[in-house]
Write an enzyme that holds these catalytic residues in place. Sequence first.
Site, PDB file in Angstrom:
ATOM      1  N   HIS A 142       0.904  -1.265   0.039  1.00  0.00           N
ATOM      2  CA  HIS A 142      -0.051   0.115   0.068  1.00  0.00           C
ATOM      3  C   HIS A 142       0.821   1.156  -0.113  1.00  0.00           C
ATOM      4  CE1 HIS A 142      -0.160  -1.532   4.332  1.00  0.00           C
ATOM      5  NE2 HIS A 142       1.017  -0.535   4.337  1.00  0.00           N
ATOM      6  N   TYR A 199      17.517   2.002   2.795  1.00  0.00           N
ATOM      7  CA  TYR A 199      17.430   1.424   1.362  1.00  0.00           C
ATOM      8  C   TYR A 199      18.786   2.141   0.755  1.00  0.00           C
ATOM      9  CZ  TYR A 199      13.033  -0.118   2.284  1.00  0.00           C
ATOM     10  OH  TYR A 199      11.654  -0.602   2.943  1.00  0.00           O
TER      11      TYR A 199
END
Length: 488
Positions: free
Chosen positions: A171, A258
Amino acid sequence: MSFKIAIIGAGSVGFTKKLFTDILCVPEFKDIEFALTDVSEHNLAMIKAILDRIVEANRLPTRVTATTNRREALEGARYIISCVRVGGLEAYADDIRIPLKYGIDQCVGDTICAGGILYGQRNIPVILDFCRDIREVADTNAKFLNYANPMAMNTWAAIEYGKVDTVGLCHGVQHGAEQIAEVLGAKSPKELDYVCSGINHQTWFIELRLNGRPISKDELVDAFEAHPVYSKQEKLRIDVLKRFGVYSTESNGHLSEYLPWYRKRPEEITRWIDMSDWIHGETGGYLRYSTETRNWFETEYPQFLEAASKPIDPANRSNEHASHILEALETNRVYRGHFNVKNDGVITNLPQDAIIESPGFVDRFGINMAAGITLPEACAATCMASINVQRMSVHAAIAGDIDLLKLAVLHDPLVGAVSTPEEVWQMVDEMVVAQSQWLPQYAHAVPAAKERLSKSKVKTREWAGAARRSVRSIEELRAEKAALKQAG
């Protein structure tokens, strides 16, 4: 319509309830069967009681079954939804704790980085077991909907090695679009049209239109910097927007782990994160949140059961993809969403074997991706770093190859920015030994790893991280919720 949906990991009580009520918002789906399965009989009993209460309160013919026998739940199922966390919070705690000893500070640790890679090693053997059962006992044309992280690795393994029709669902895109619509002053997120593409948790809004009007980078930067809340909570995300020219779907905390630039030094971490909520960068934030949520649910279960007596309101149907995909496949009412699938030409400047997240349309013919998208070069480069780690991680999990696993962790952007090769080799040994009960493919490698650890001279430290908060007690949570209710 009458068909069967199996939910694996149904003991994820809140999420299972959301999927259940979403699906039952589709009028044609009242007469279907939900087969719940989980390794925890306790959690299964709790969620079945809640779903039974919903069925009873809404006078539905829907059937709900629950079993710890996975093959029984999967037998004849047309759709299989997975929301499993292999190893539970016990293993997850090690995903955060052990890397901290080597200076690696993660906010979530469920996608890549040291924690996400080990999470994938635990999940992939189980995902392949699911796929075997799906091939053998589910409906011939069964579709596997994976909600479990690490999304790309799990989906990669299911498609490439499990040989099952699989789509990964998240989502993050919806939440990012809601933020953008808000800062631009839209009355509704529906006023925002966008193309968002990349890989899961590194998806990029490469085209934005508000009521048909193109939105420039400068306008978006100004809008975020002027927002009284997001300007403080999304500092890192806004910095990436300024440098890359496009906004990332992922939260401040997720995005930070990340990349190799923002969490590499403790003094830098506090500069870029916000402590108002776990998702904005707190050390081990999601672990703390998950622990508190579990404790809260166990304690306040009677309230959850009572709330299940309320009528289902289709106006409250969530934007989770699952119910909308099933509706499109079964009724031919077209749905546009963002799906995790094998690339195969969808994104021109990412590898063909990678699992990408990009726009697609669903109807009775299946999921049809919009092909030929080209990412900005910086976005593609950032995605490529993660894809290479994901590919090595999947191959290591399949082969039980601890040397390849170490190379995967070594090439992770944040790990590489913080740790030396010697530290990475020892850290992986330590994590494999600590989590050996959930890593059957590495059983042969554990004795040698223990031997190396007994002789290692690599120094570690006990470190809570740059921005750690303690798990709150039930009493503290109650007081906080009461204060918020009074203020609101």
